[in-house]
Structure formats: C-alpha cells, structure tokens
Scaffold this motif. Structure first.
Motif, PDB file in Angstrom:
ATOM      1  N   SER A 102      -5.218   0.919  -5.226  1.00  0.00           N
ATOM      2  CA  SER A 102      -4.664   1.694  -4.177  1.00  0.00           C
ATOM      3  C   SER A 102      -3.956   3.014  -4.783  1.00  0.00           C
ATOM      4  O   SER A 102      -4.076   4.056  -4.159  1.00  0.00           O
ATOM      5  CB  SER A 102      -3.479   0.750  -3.425  1.00  0.00           C
ATOM      6  N   ASN A 118     -12.299  -5.991   0.716  1.00  0.00           N
ATOM      7  CA  ASN A 118     -11.233  -5.357   0.263  1.00  0.00           C
ATOM      8  C   ASN A 118     -11.371  -3.892  -0.007  1.00  0.00           C
ATOM      9  O   ASN A 118     -10.462  -3.087  -0.065  1.00  0.00           O
ATOM     10  CB  ASN A 118     -11.133  -5.933  -1.117  1.00  0.00           C
ATOM     11  N   TYR A 156     -15.331  -0.615  -8.515  1.00  0.00           N
ATOM     12  CA  TYR A 156     -15.876  -1.823  -7.692  1.00  0.00           C
ATOM     13  C   TYR A 156     -16.916  -2.359  -8.170  1.00  0.00           C
ATOM     14  O   TYR A 156     -17.244  -3.545  -8.044  1.00  0.00           O
ATOM     15  CB  TYR A 156     -15.768  -1.343  -6.147  1.00  0.00           C
ATOM     16  N   LYS A 178      -7.183   5.491  -4.951  1.00  0.00           N
ATOM     17  CA  LYS A 178      -7.862   5.392  -3.427  1.00  0.00           C
ATOM     18  C   LYS A 178      -8.621   6.810  -3.375  1.00  0.00           C
ATOM     19  O   LYS A 178      -9.420   6.835  -2.661  1.00  0.00           O
ATOM     20  CB  LYS A 178      -7.190   4.858  -2.269  1.00  0.00           C
ATOM     21  N   MET A 237     -13.307   4.756  -8.263  1.00  0.00           N
ATOM     22  CA  MET A 237     -13.014   3.678  -7.167  1.00  0.00           C
ATOM     23  C   MET A 237     -14.466   2.920  -7.190  1.00  0.00           C
ATOM     24  O   MET A 237     -14.554   1.594  -7.458  1.00  0.00           O
ATOM     25  CB  MET A 237     -12.484   3.787  -6.045  1.00  0.00           C
ATOM     26  N   CYS A 279      -6.286  -6.042  -7.755  1.00  0.00           N
ATOM     27  CA  CYS A 279      -7.130  -5.209  -7.625  1.00  0.00           C
ATOM     28  C   CYS A 279      -6.586  -4.064  -6.369  1.00  0.00           C
ATOM     29  O   CYS A 279      -6.639  -3.043  -6.316  1.00  0.00           O
ATOM     30  CB  CYS A 279      -8.695  -5.340  -7.377  1.00  0.00           C
ATOM     31  N   PHE A 280      -6.117  -4.775  -5.522  1.00  0.00           N
ATOM     32  CA  PHE A 280      -5.419  -4.305  -4.301  1.00  0.00           C
ATOM     33  C   PHE A 280      -4.410  -3.141  -4.538  1.00  0.00           C
ATOM     34  O   PHE A 280      -4.667  -2.142  -4.320  1.00  0.00           O
ATOM     35  CB  PHE A 280      -5.227  -5.197  -3.176  1.00  0.00           C
ATOM     36  N   ARG A 303       0.653  -1.254  -0.019  1.00  0.00           N
ATOM     37  CA  ARG A 303      -0.206   0.101   0.177  1.00  0.00           C
ATOM     38  C   ARG A 303       0.823   1.266  -0.011  1.00  0.00           C
ATOM     39  O   ARG A 303       0.502   2.307  -0.335  1.00  0.00           O
ATOM     40  CB  ARG A 303      -0.892  -0.159   1.269  1.00  0.00           C
ATOM     41  N   ASN A 346      -9.994  -2.175   3.021  1.00  0.00           N
ATOM     42  CA  ASN A 346      -8.385  -2.153   3.275  1.00  0.00           C
ATOM     43  C   ASN A 346      -7.894  -1.242   2.214  1.00  0.00           C
ATOM     44  O   ASN A 346      -6.859  -0.524   2.672  1.00  0.00           O
ATOM     45  CB  ASN A 346      -7.910  -3.724   2.953  1.00  0.00           C
ATOM     46  N   VAL A 347      -8.419  -1.191   0.826  1.00  0.00           N
ATOM     47  CA  VAL A 347      -7.988   0.022   0.045  1.00  0.00           C
ATOM     48  C   VAL A 347      -8.188   1.237   0.454  1.00  0.00           C
ATOM     49  O   VAL A 347      -7.123   2.175   0.405  1.00  0.00           O
ATOM     50  CB  VAL A 347      -8.729  -0.304  -1.226  1.00  0.00           C
TER      51      VAL A 347
END
Length: 483
Positions: A273, A345, A286, A276, A282, A268-269, A70, A348-349
C-alpha cells in the motif's frame, strides 16, 4: 526505503507465518485429537451454523479494518470511532441471531441447535473487543505480538476442548473451545496491545472511510456467505454426518493452501500500500509474490492428493475414511487458491474496492448456478462443482486484476506453468507406489513425501525454473530470520 521495506516484509512474513501456522497448527492437532473422541455428526452440527457466525464477523468489522490500514493519516479518534462502531454492530448482530436461533434450528430440522446457536454466537461481541487492537498491530506490521496472542489463545482453548471432549463427548466441547479461543485472544490483545479507546466518537471519521469500507463490506458479506454455502447446503439437503466428513476434509486442505497465502497477503497489503503509486515496481513485486507463493502451495497440494489415503487414516482413523475423496477433490481447489487470493489483493491495494464487489457478485452467481445443477446428484458431484467453479472464476480474477498492473492471464500462466508441469510429473512418480506390495501407512507416507519433494526440487534445479530462483533465496532468508 526499498531496503527498509524489504526488511519489514521479511520480518513480517516470519512472524505472520509463526502466528498463522503455530495457531492453526495447534487448532488442527487439537481438532484431530477431538475427532477421535467425538463423531463426524458433532463436527457437522457445529458446521451448520458456521455461515451465520462468519457473516456476523464480517458485519462487525464492516471493512473499516482494511480502511484504517490503508490510510496514511489515521488518528486516535479514527481508531476509537471504529472501535465503538464495532461494539455496536456486534451487539446488534448477536441480538438478531439470538432471536433467529429457533428458525435456524427449524431450517435444519434439529431442535437442540437453538441453544447451541445462542451460545456459539457469543463469539461476535467477544471478538469485537479485540478488532482494533489487531488492526493497529497489522498496520505496524507487528506480527510478533499478534503471533503471541494467537498462539496462547489457540493452545489454551485447544486444551479446554480436549478436556471437555474427553469428559462430555458431545458437540458442546467444540462450542466452548471456539468461544474460549476468541475470548482469550481478545484479552491478550488488550494486555499486550497498549491501546485504549478515547471516550469520543466521530461521525465525520466514519464517513471519511465509509465509501471504501462499504464496498469491502459488500464484498465480505457475499464472499463469506458463498464460502460457507457448502456447509449450509450439505447440512440442509444431506445430514450432519456428511457435513462432518466434508468439514474435516475442507479444514485439512485449507491448512497449507489458505494459511501460506494469507501469511504473505497479510504482510503484502500494508507494505505494498506504501508503493501503490509506483505501478512498475508493484507489478514486479506481485509477479514475484505469485510465482513464489504458487511454487510453495501448488506442489504441496498436489502432494496431499497423492498421500490422502495414508494421511487421513493416520490422522483421523478409519471412521473418517469417507472424507478421503472429498479431501482429494478439495486439494485441487486449494492448489489454485494463491492465484485467486493474490489477484484479488491487487484490486484492494490499488483502491478498486467497487470493482472487487462487482466481481464478487459475478463469481457468486456462477457458484450458485453450479450448486443448483450439482445438488440434483450426489455429494461427490456437489464437491466437484467447487473445482469447476474455481477454474472458471480464476480466469475472471486474473483478467481484471492483471489489467490494473499490466500483468494478465497469459503472463501469469507462463510464469506458473513450470511449477504445474513439474508438480504433476512428481505426482505421477509417487502414484507408481500403488504397484508396490503393501507397506504400513506411515512408512508409505514418508516414502511418498520424500520421493515427491526430492523429484520436484531436482527437476526445478535441472530446468533452472524462474520460480525456483525466486523462492529458494526467499525461503533461505526466512529460515535465517527465524534462527
């Protein structure tokens, strides 16, 4: 930038898919061969200690891998510091579990488990050697190199497992296969990763990632414990044979459900990121990810419910017939997995690791309560409790994650409802085959699969569903990239 991001994503998905499916496919094929040589009890014995290995693996990484991915300003010192921390934690975890092995054997009332534990837990320090190499490749979206490492290690360890299963016919074949897979993968990552640690360690570097990583560690520990709580409970309150039936059914349903979703998630992560801060962009990304992934995974899991009997009989044989009903029930859980995973997820992003931890605690309290209620009854009720749990917490995940990007429960269900409805209609069509005079399992399997696939895609084409319009160009592009 948008085009570059798109190209990197597509290329990453292709190689991530090759990595995940080739490696897992080889593991499944080898496992199916070994299943004909060993007994359900052998698989159950190894399944009893899965939870301890899984917790150890989570502790070793401690969330620093995702923290490194990240961050945009990672240095060589950061990588080296986390590498040495991983090794230190691996040695500590192995030492603790080595000492606890007799207690684990006593817990299951299975004395031979002590030595099996002490050998199996070698995967912890072995895996630690390759964690940073893997993290660096993930950050670079270099899934091609990861795929090579996974494919080679799965292939050779699978061959080792089959040879040992044929010759010694006991659980040690599975133990050695597992260790060799982790060992070979770490060796290959060192050879092809082109990264070597500095002879320096920085407390400051670790502290800078501490807050984010510790929330992920807490999340990972709770998640790992509860994901493996069923093997723990079944091994304790039932027996190794029942656990073997359950474990094989769970492994088979996770092949499509977990693998497809994780392929997309891994790409994707790191990619999302980078955007973001642009919430509208975003959110739309998604939305397409959820609709496309669900369009692929949900009908596949519904199809597996319809062909479960023929599939288990052909792949595993009559001695595994008791796992058929477990498999069908678990496929319902697998069908909902993309919605769970992708929504988590999102948190987290956007950096909401603390909220992820709080939600994980709440979810697992619900799971434990359901298990306490179900354990009073038989195995079927216990497995059905997983479905109830999956449905309850789905609303929890969708609410809090959707709130972060303004994509809530109603909008998500509106987007995926056509896929659910058309999948169930297709299942109804193949269910009519029970009225047809008996055919050979393989013939019936092929007829059911073709009927389901053709009807599902034709219905989507007729009704011009949005998921279909998103998924077909993406799938066509992926096939083009592979070629």
């Amino acid at each position: 930038m948008a085009e570059s991001l798109k190209n990197r994503t597509v290329n990453g998905v292709v190689w991530s898919a090759i990595d995940r499916f080739s490696a897992l496919g080889i593991q499944i094929v080898c496992s199916l061969i070994i299943a004909h040589l060993l007994t359900p009890e052998d698989f159950g014995i190894l399944g009893m200690i899965t939870v301890f290995s899984a917790i150890g693996l989570v502790i070793i990484d401690s969330g620093f891998g995702l923290a490194l991915i990240r961050r945009n300003d990672v240095t060589e010192l950061d990588y080296s510091s986390v590498f040495y921390l991983n090794l230190f934690l691996a040695i500590i975890c192995y030492s603790v579990l080595y000492c606890l092995s007799p207690l684990i054997a006593d817990f299951y009332n299975l004395e031979p488990l002590t030595q099996i534990c002490r050998v199996t837990f070698w995967v912890l320090p072995i895996n630690a050697f390759g964690l940073i190499q893997n993290t660096i490749l993930l950050k670079k979206i270099d899934f091609k190199t990861i795929a090579i490492a996974s494919l080679a290690s799965s292939l050779f360890s699978g061959i080792i497992g089959i040879i040992l299963a044929y010759n010694i016919r006991n659980v040690w074949a599975l133990v050695i296969q597992n260790i060799s897979m982790y060992g070979l993968r770490s060796i290959i990552l060192w050879c092809v990763g082109h990264w070597k640690p500095m002879l320096r360690f920085s407390i400051t570097s670790i502290k800078s990632m501490w807050s984010y990583s510790m929330n992920l560690l807490g999340f990972g520990l709770i998640s790992s414990l509860t994901q493996n709580i069923y093997p723990l409970v079944i091994g304790k309150f039932y027996n190794a044979t029942q656990l073997g039936f359950y474990s094989q059914a769970d492994r088979l349903q996770k092949l499509p459900a977990t693998s497809i979703t994780e392929v997309i998630q891994r790409v994707c992560f790191p990619v999302l990121s980078e955007v973001k801060e642009d919430i509208p962009r975003m959110r739309e990304a998604y939305r397409k990810i959820i609709m496309t992934t669900f369009f692929i995974v949900f009908p596949m899991m519904i199809l597996l419910i319809g062909i479960a009997n023929e599939l288990i009989m052909l792949l595993l044989g009559p001695q595994w017939s008791e796992s058929i009903l477990y498999f069908q029930i678990l496929c319902i859980v697998g069908a909902l997995y993309p919605l769970h995973s992708i929504n988590l997820n999102i948190l987290n992003v956007v950096g909401k690791s603390r909220l992820s931890l709080v939600l994980e605690v709440a979810r697992k309290v619900i799971l434990i309560l359901l298990i306490i209620i179900a354990i009073k009854y038989d195995m079927i009720i216990l497995v059905l409790a997983q479905v109830v749990y999956s449905i309850i917490v789905l609303f929890l995940n969708m609410y809090y994650s959707g709130r972060e990007i303004d994509y809530g429960i109603i909008q998500q269900f509106r987007d995926i409802s056509p896929t659910i409805l058309l999948s169930l209609i297709s299942l109804g069509l193949i269910s009519l085959f029970i009225y047809i005079p008996y055919q050979h399992e393989f013939v019936l399997l092929v007829i059911k699969c073709l009927t389901f696939i053709i009807s599902f895609f034709m219905l989507n084409r007729i009704f011009k569903t949005q998921s279909y319009s998103f998924a077909i160009p993406i799938l066509a592009n992926l096939i083009k990239q592979i070629r």
